[in-house]
Scaffold this motif. Structure first.
Motif, PDB file in Angstrom:
ATOM      1  N   ASP A  11       7.129  -8.453  10.225  1.00 35.91           N
ATOM      2  CA  ASP A  11       6.524  -9.391  11.179  1.00 35.91           C
ATOM      3  C   ASP A  11       5.022  -9.193  11.350  1.00 35.91           C
ATOM      4  O   ASP A  11       4.452  -9.634  12.342  1.00 35.91           O
ATOM      5  CB  ASP A  11       7.236  -9.314  12.539  1.00 35.91           C
ATOM      6  N   GLU A  12       4.381  -8.525  10.392  1.00 34.83           N
ATOM      7  CA  GLU A  12       2.930  -8.435  10.403  1.00 34.83           C
ATOM      8  C   GLU A  12       2.389  -9.138   9.170  1.00 34.83           C
ATOM      9  O   GLU A  12       2.802  -8.838   8.055  1.00 34.83           O
ATOM     10  CB  GLU A  12       2.468  -6.966  10.372  1.00 34.83           C
ATOM     11  N   THR A  13       1.448 -10.086   9.403  1.00 41.96           N
ATOM     12  CA  THR A  13       0.774 -10.700   8.264  1.00 41.96           C
ATOM     13  C   THR A  13      -0.527  -9.932   8.109  1.00 41.96           C
ATOM     14  O   THR A  13      -1.341  -9.903   9.025  1.00 41.96           O
ATOM     15  CB  THR A  13       0.425 -12.179   8.562  1.00 41.96           C
ATOM     16  N   SER A  14      -0.698  -9.298   6.962  1.00 42.36           N
ATOM     17  CA  SER A  14      -1.887  -8.456   6.819  1.00 42.36           C
ATOM     18  C   SER A  14      -2.511  -8.592   5.438  1.00 42.36           C
ATOM     19  O   SER A  14      -1.826  -8.743   4.427  1.00 42.36           O
ATOM     20  CB  SER A  14      -1.514  -6.996   7.092  1.00 42.36           C
ATOM     21  N   ALA A  15      -3.842  -8.553   5.433  1.00 41.20           N
ATOM     22  CA  ALA A  15      -4.593  -8.548   4.168  1.00 41.20           C
ATOM     23  C   ALA A  15      -5.727  -7.545   4.302  1.00 41.20           C
ATOM     24  O   ALA A  15      -6.305  -7.404   5.382  1.00 41.20           O
ATOM     25  CB  ALA A  15      -5.151  -9.943   3.873  1.00 41.20           C
ATOM     26  N   ALA A  16      -6.005  -6.850   3.223  1.00 43.01           N
ATOM     27  CA  ALA A  16      -7.065  -5.839   3.261  1.00 43.01           C
ATOM     28  C   ALA A  16      -7.869  -5.873   1.972  1.00 43.01           C
ATOM     29  O   ALA A  16      -7.387  -6.334   0.936  1.00 43.01           O
ATOM     30  CB  ALA A  16      -6.452  -4.446   3.437  1.00 43.01           C
ATOM     31  N   ILE A  17      -9.101  -5.403   2.077  1.00 45.70           N
ATOM     32  CA  ILE A  17      -9.878  -5.126   0.874  1.00 45.70           C
ATOM     33  C   ILE A  17     -10.094  -3.619   0.884  1.00 45.70           C
ATOM     34  O   ILE A  17     -10.654  -3.078   1.843  1.00 45.70           O
ATOM     35  CB  ILE A  17     -11.263  -5.823   0.882  1.00 45.70           C
ATOM     36  N   ILE A  59      -3.277 -17.460   4.872  1.00 45.82           N
ATOM     37  CA  ILE A  59      -4.606 -17.819   4.330  1.00 45.82           C
ATOM     38  C   ILE A  59      -5.732 -17.438   5.304  1.00 45.82           C
ATOM     39  O   ILE A  59      -6.711 -16.796   4.892  1.00 45.82           O
ATOM     40  CB  ILE A  59      -4.662 -19.319   3.909  1.00 45.82           C
ATOM     41  N   PRO A  60      -5.621 -17.779   6.605  1.00 47.75           N
ATOM     42  CA  PRO A  60      -6.678 -17.318   7.524  1.00 47.75           C
ATOM     43  C   PRO A  60      -6.859 -15.797   7.531  1.00 47.75           C
ATOM     44  O   PRO A  60      -7.985 -15.300   7.614  1.00 47.75           O
ATOM     45  CB  PRO A  60      -6.196 -17.808   8.898  1.00 47.75           C
ATOM     46  N   VAL A  61      -5.756 -15.058   7.403  1.00 45.10           N
ATOM     47  CA  VAL A  61      -5.853 -13.592   7.415  1.00 45.10           C
ATOM     48  C   VAL A  61      -6.579 -13.090   6.154  1.00 45.10           C
ATOM     49  O   VAL A  61      -7.455 -12.222   6.222  1.00 45.10           O
ATOM     50  CB  VAL A  61      -4.444 -12.951   7.567  1.00 45.10           C
ATOM     51  N   ILE A  62      -6.249 -13.668   4.998  1.00 44.43           N
ATOM     52  CA  ILE A  62      -6.929 -13.272   3.752  1.00 44.43           C
ATOM     53  C   ILE A  62      -8.416 -13.630   3.836  1.00 44.43           C
ATOM     54  O   ILE A  62      -9.299 -12.838   3.473  1.00 44.43           O
ATOM     55  CB  ILE A  62      -6.268 -13.949   2.521  1.00 44.43           C
ATOM     56  N   ASP A  63      -8.676 -14.830   4.360  1.00 46.71           N
ATOM     57  CA  ASP A  63     -10.058 -15.294   4.498  1.00 46.71           C
ATOM     58  C   ASP A  63     -10.855 -14.321   5.373  1.00 46.71           C
ATOM     59  O   ASP A  63     -11.977 -13.924   5.044  1.00 46.71           O
ATOM     60  CB  ASP A  63     -10.025 -16.697   5.124  1.00 46.71           C
ATOM     61  N   GLU A  64     -10.239 -13.923   6.474  1.00 49.83           N
ATOM     62  CA  GLU A  64     -10.915 -13.000   7.394  1.00 49.83           C
ATOM     63  C   GLU A  64     -11.145 -11.637   6.733  1.00 49.83           C
ATOM     64  O   GLU A  64     -12.200 -11.021   6.918  1.00 49.83           O
ATOM     65  CB  GLU A  64     -10.083 -12.844   8.678  1.00 49.83           C
ATOM     66  N   ALA A  65     -10.150 -11.201   5.960  1.00 47.15           N
ATOM     67  CA  ALA A  65     -10.295  -9.899   5.285  1.00 47.15           C
ATOM     68  C   ALA A  65     -11.466  -9.944   4.299  1.00 47.15           C
ATOM     69  O   ALA A  65     -12.255  -8.990   4.216  1.00 47.15           O
ATOM     70  CB  ALA A  65      -9.004  -9.536   4.565  1.00 47.15           C
ATOM     71  N   LEU A  66     -11.586 -11.040   3.570  1.00 48.95           N
ATOM     72  CA  LEU A  66     -12.686 -11.175   2.604  1.00 48.95           C
ATOM     73  C   LEU A  66     -14.030 -11.205   3.322  1.00 48.95           C
ATOM     74  O   LEU A  66     -14.982 -10.541   2.918  1.00 48.95           O
ATOM     75  CB  LEU A  66     -12.509 -12.457   1.771  1.00 48.95           C
ATOM     76  N   LYS A  67     -14.071 -11.965   4.418  1.00 51.77           N
ATOM     77  CA  LYS A  67     -15.340 -12.065   5.159  1.00 51.77           C
ATOM     78  C   LYS A  67     -15.701 -10.738   5.807  1.00 51.77           C
ATOM     79  O   LYS A  67     -16.849 -10.314   5.783  1.00 51.77           O
ATOM     80  CB  LYS A  67     -15.232 -13.147   6.236  1.00 51.77           C
ATOM     81  N   ALA A  68     -14.696 -10.088   6.393  1.00 48.19           N
ATOM     82  CA  ALA A  68     -14.964  -8.823   7.090  1.00 48.19           C
ATOM     83  C   ALA A  68     -15.473  -7.758   6.127  1.00 48.19           C
ATOM     84  O   ALA A  68     -16.295  -6.918   6.488  1.00 48.19           O
ATOM     85  CB  ALA A  68     -13.699  -8.337   7.793  1.00 48.19           C
ATOM     86  N   ALA A  69     -15.002  -7.812   4.892  1.00 52.19           N
ATOM     87  CA  ALA A  69     -15.427  -6.821   3.907  1.00 52.19           C
ATOM     88  C   ALA A  69     -16.904  -7.005   3.550  1.00 52.19           C
ATOM     89  O   ALA A  69     -17.534  -6.115   3.000  1.00 52.19           O
ATOM     90  CB  ALA A  69     -14.569  -6.914   2.658  1.00 52.19           C
TER      91      ALA A  69
END
Ligand code: KG4
Ligand code: ZN
Length: 399
Positions: A11-17, A59-69
């Motif tokens: 139940d966690e949607t997560s993306a990281a770089i 998609i918003p989570v991946i987008d945020e991970a890319l931007k945050a990196a």
């Protein structure tokens, strides 16, 4: 190398770089969108609801991970260069977990890898939990403060093999022996409920909500000093406020603690909590006083910790390990972290390394998946393939 990692097993949607360099992994971003508030009202995770929310959030989570990196005031991160994709590898959890949730992550990863023509690596969720222990302490969460960490030449990771990893999560409780990177032998596991599941079920019995682990841990901290009650030599506490002269035995069982193997069992402990709380309710006219609930939480938590610590130390001695690692959602438990650390120091000696990831990296997150992928890529680069590939999603994938 830069890895985009994706985790959607529950139940966690997560993306990281994550950035891997000279055998060490650092986090550039680690975005976690938790669905806890959504599932709370059902008292647990509803798979269909979880999958729908992963679809909405991925998609918003991946987008945020890319931007945050890219957040790096001084030098622009290579990830920000226009017109090129600086990701070297995409990694995704393919099991164990909920089938419909895993499908969302794996399909998204496969699509991105296909469009960007990048290699794709599938990762075992438990392997991810274990590898959270190898993550260096840089650029925590979404804010990159320092450049990617690189280990000075010749310097080795402090984690030495053989490693014993105690993995304690909502679905798993296992002792894993590692003679080297990616070399796993499960030497013990739960025969019924997992440790996290036991926390969740005990909290449900006590009417404390979901997820149970963090609540029980918080309430255990609020436990009154023993002076509020009087305890006899057998551990029987005389709870003030109950019917005069009645004593209540708060002592819970330590299941399988004396067995010679390294297996666990927590379902009996959960039943013991049910009987004890019913017994107490009778004594307190149907409603448990707050301090009794705190006491129950502390007793339950200690029973789980005693078994986990005892078996881990016994296994560490038997297999003469150099490092003890703690991993999985329950590893976020403050008392377990402290007591296992102390037990390793006292029973095994200061030369044995103990490590546990910071709490945010214990519960489900994508950075741990990226870390596992990095080491897998180092050991066996051919396990990453450019899509289209056939991803085998396995809800029961064993290490
Ligand atoms: O690893 P995780 O995030 O998800 C699974 O892979 O299952 O673990 C979730 C489990 C839940 O059962 C939750 O109650 C437990 O970890 N947990 C804790 C704590 N924080 C989370 N258990 C005890 N103490 C905590 N502080
Ligand atoms: Zn997990």
């Amino acid at each position: 190398m830069k890895i985009l990692s994706i985790e959607t097993s529950c139940d966690e949607t997560s993306a990281a770089i994550v950035s891997g360099n000279r055998g060490k992994v650092g986090i550039l971003s680690n975005i976690i969108s938790s669905q806890i508030d959504i599932h709370k009202k059902y008292g647990g995770v509803v798979p269909e609801v979880a999958a729908r929310n992963h679809i909405k959030d991925i998609i918003p989570v991946i987008d945020e991970a890319l931007k945050a990196a890219c957040i790096n005031e001084k030098s622009p991160n290579p990830l920000c260069k226009k017109g090129e994709c600086p990701i070297d590898l995409i990694a995704v959890t393919a099991g164990p977990g909920l089938m419909s949730s895993l499908l969302v992550g794996t399909q998204t990863a496969q699509t991105l890898a296909f469009v960007w023509k990048k290699p794709l690596m599938i990762v075992n969720h438990i392997e991810g939990h274990i590898y959270a222990n190898w993550i260096g302490q840089i650029g925590r969460n979404s804010k990159l403060k320092k450049p990617a960490l690189s280990l000075p030449k010749g310097q080795k990771s402090k984690i030495g093999f053989p490693v014993l990893a105690l993995v304690v999560s909502g679905g798993h409780t296992q002792l894993v022996l590692m003679k080297d990177h990616l070399n796993y032998k499960t030497i013990g596991q739960t025969r019924d409920d997992a440790a996290g599941e036991a926390f969740d079920k005990a909290a449900k019995i006590l009417g404390l909500g979901y997820p149970g682990g963090p609540i029980i841990s918080k309430f255990a901290d609020l436990k009154s000093p023993v002076s509020l009650h009087s305890a006899d030599a057998q551990g029987k506490l005389f709870a003030k406020g109950g019917k005069a002269g009645e004593s209540v035995d708060f002592k819970l069982p330590r299941p399988m603690i004396k067995n010679d193997d390294f297996d666990f069992s927590f379902s009996g402990l959960k039943t013991a909590v049910l009987y004890l709380s019913n017994d107490l309710k009778n004594k307190f006219s149907g409603v448990l006083p707050e301090d009794i609930i705190y006491e129950l939480c502390a007793q339950f938590q200690q029973a789980v910790i005693d078994v986990l610590v005892h078996k881990t130390i016994k296994a560490a001695k038997r297999y003469k390990v150099k490092t003890v690692l703690l991993a999985g959602g329950v590893a976020a438990n403050k008392e377990l972290r402290a007591q296992l650390k102390k037990a390793v120091e006292c029973a095994l000696g200061k030369e044995i390394i103990f490590n546990v990831p910071e709490q945010i990296l214990c519960t489900d997150n994508a950075a741990m998946v990226g870390a596992a992928a990095y080491y897998r890529y180092m050991v066996k680069p051919s396990s990453a393939k450019i899509p289209p590939i056939r991803i085998k999603i396995d809800p029961n994938w064993e290490l």
